[in-house]
Design a protein around this motif. Structure first.
Motif, PDB file in Angstrom:
ATOM      1  N   GLU A   7       0.864  -1.180   0.000  1.00  0.00           N
ATOM      2  CA  GLU A   7       0.000   0.000   0.000  1.00  0.00           C
ATOM      3  C   GLU A   7       0.904   1.234   0.000  1.00  0.00           C
ATOM      4  O   GLU A   7       1.674   1.450   0.937  1.00  0.00           O
ATOM      5  CB  GLU A   7      -0.911   0.012   1.220  1.00  0.00           C
ATOM      6  CG  GLU A   7      -1.914   1.129   1.175  1.00  0.00           C
ATOM      7  CD  GLU A   7      -2.889   1.075   2.338  1.00  0.00           C
ATOM      8  OE1 GLU A   7      -3.910   1.769   2.243  1.00  0.00           O
ATOM      9  OE2 GLU A   7      -2.629   0.372   3.326  1.00  0.00           O
ATOM     10  N   ASP A   9       1.512   5.307  -0.111  1.00  0.00           N
ATOM     11  CA  ASP A   9       0.960   6.632   0.175  1.00  0.00           C
ATOM     12  C   ASP A   9       1.785   7.617  -0.650  1.00  0.00           C
ATOM     13  O   ASP A   9       2.990   7.748  -0.437  1.00  0.00           O
ATOM     14  CB  ASP A   9       1.064   6.940   1.665  1.00  0.00           C
ATOM     15  CG  ASP A   9       0.422   8.264   2.043  1.00  0.00           C
ATOM     16  OD1 ASP A   9      -0.327   8.836   1.221  1.00  0.00           O
ATOM     17  OD2 ASP A   9       0.668   8.732   3.173  1.00  0.00           O
ATOM     18  N   GLU A  42      -6.165   2.446  -7.302  1.00  0.00           N
ATOM     19  CA  GLU A  42      -6.142   3.558  -6.350  1.00  0.00           C
ATOM     20  C   GLU A  42      -7.058   3.159  -5.208  1.00  0.00           C
ATOM     21  O   GLU A  42      -8.206   2.759  -5.436  1.00  0.00           O
ATOM     22  CB  GLU A  42      -6.616   4.848  -7.003  1.00  0.00           C
ATOM     23  CG  GLU A  42      -6.502   6.029  -6.061  1.00  0.00           C
ATOM     24  CD  GLU A  42      -6.840   7.353  -6.709  1.00  0.00           C
ATOM     25  OE1 GLU A  42      -6.687   8.371  -6.017  1.00  0.00           O
ATOM     26  OE2 GLU A  42      -7.267   7.383  -7.874  1.00  0.00           O
ATOM     27  N   THR A  43      -6.570   3.240  -3.987  1.00  0.00           N
ATOM     28  CA  THR A  43      -7.310   2.677  -2.856  1.00  0.00           C
ATOM     29  C   THR A  43      -7.822   3.684  -1.842  1.00  0.00           C
ATOM     30  O   THR A  43      -8.716   3.357  -1.081  1.00  0.00           O
ATOM     31  CB  THR A  43      -6.436   1.650  -2.101  1.00  0.00           C
ATOM     32  OG1 THR A  43      -5.221   2.287  -1.697  1.00  0.00           O
ATOM     33  CG2 THR A  43      -6.136   0.462  -2.992  1.00  0.00           C
ATOM     34  N   ASN A  44      -7.250   4.872  -1.789  1.00  0.00           N
ATOM     35  CA  ASN A  44      -7.777   5.857  -0.838  1.00  0.00           C
ATOM     36  C   ASN A  44      -7.381   7.267  -1.265  1.00  0.00           C
ATOM     37  O   ASN A  44      -6.729   7.456  -2.271  1.00  0.00           O
ATOM     38  CB  ASN A  44      -7.337   5.568   0.604  1.00  0.00           C
ATOM     39  CG  ASN A  44      -5.849   5.597   0.798  1.00  0.00           C
ATOM     40  OD1 ASN A  44      -5.108   6.128  -0.003  1.00  0.00           O
ATOM     41  ND2 ASN A  44      -5.396   5.008   1.881  1.00  0.00           N
ATOM     42  N   SER A  45      -7.820   8.249  -0.496  1.00  0.00           N
ATOM     43  CA  SER A  45      -7.582   9.668  -0.784  1.00  0.00           C
ATOM     44  C   SER A  45      -8.207  10.079  -2.110  1.00  0.00           C
ATOM     45  O   SER A  45      -7.687  10.957  -2.802  1.00  0.00           O
ATOM     46  CB  SER A  45      -6.086  10.004  -0.776  1.00  0.00           C
ATOM     47  OG  SER A  45      -5.504   9.689   0.464  1.00  0.00           O
ATOM     48  N   ALA A  46      -9.319   9.465  -2.462  1.00  0.00           N
ATOM     49  CA  ALA A  46      -9.956   9.743  -3.750  1.00  0.00           C
ATOM     50  C   ALA A  46     -10.439  11.188  -3.859  1.00  0.00           C
ATOM     51  O   ALA A  46     -10.522  11.722  -4.958  1.00  0.00           O
ATOM     52  CB  ALA A  46     -11.118   8.785  -3.973  1.00  0.00           C
ATOM     53  N   ASP A  47     -10.740  11.834  -2.743  1.00  0.00           N
ATOM     54  CA  ASP A  47     -11.266  13.197  -2.793  1.00  0.00           C
ATOM     55  C   ASP A  47     -10.184  14.266  -2.634  1.00  0.00           C
ATOM     56  O   ASP A  47     -10.470  15.453  -2.718  1.00  0.00           O
ATOM     57  CB  ASP A  47     -12.340  13.372  -1.729  1.00  0.00           C
ATOM     58  CG  ASP A  47     -11.831  13.055  -0.332  1.00  0.00           C
ATOM     59  OD1 ASP A  47     -10.838  12.308  -0.219  1.00  0.00           O
ATOM     60  OD2 ASP A  47     -12.436  13.531   0.638  1.00  0.00           O
ATOM     61  N   SER A  52      -2.606  10.358  -2.906  1.00  0.00           N
ATOM     62  CA  SER A  52      -3.208   9.155  -3.457  1.00  0.00           C
ATOM     63  C   SER A  52      -2.678   7.939  -2.717  1.00  0.00           C
ATOM     64  O   SER A  52      -1.531   7.921  -2.280  1.00  0.00           O
ATOM     65  CB  SER A  52      -2.894   9.022  -4.945  1.00  0.00           C
ATOM     66  OG  SER A  52      -3.522   7.884  -5.478  1.00  0.00           O
ATOM     67  N   GLY A  53      -3.523   6.964  -2.594  1.00  0.00           N
ATOM     68  CA  GLY A  53      -3.113   5.660  -2.107  1.00  0.00           C
ATOM     69  C   GLY A  53      -3.260   4.677  -3.250  1.00  0.00           C
ATOM     70  O   GLY A  53      -4.268   4.685  -3.954  1.00  0.00           O
TER      71      GLY A  53
END
Length: 97
Positions: A7, A9, A42-47, A52-53
């Protein structure tokens, strides 16, 4: 069977919109999939447009091969000039654990 994941970051460089973010993240995800035959997304921080994750998962019958693939994927992301790799989390487990 061995299951491994990474994962990432990421801090994105000169990005000012979600559209620009997609233009940076999508090629990274596509290259990871193509070069290493792994699942990547892409797994997180989409907003958030500058963060980005990205997650990577792989399966192998051999632990050594899996570690080599994950190491190479990490090097590929770390070498990308348009992103700064803030951190990497890694997991390895055996299917019979």
């Amino acid at each position: 069977m061995w299951i491994g994941w990474l994962e990432f970051d990421l801090l994105l460089g000169d990005v000012h919109s979600l559209k620009q973010k997609r233009s940076v993240v999508r090629p990274i995800v596509a290259e990871l999939r193509r070069k290493f035959n792994v699942s990547a997304a892409e797994t997180n921080s989409a907003d958030l447009h500058r963060r980005s994750g990205v997650g990577v998962a792989a399966v192998s019958g051999d632990r050594g091969h899996l570690v080599d693939v994950l190491d190479a994927a990490e090097r590929l992301v770390a070498a990308r000039p348009e992103v700064e790799l803030l951190s990497v989390r890694r997991g390895l487990s055996r299917s019979d654990d």
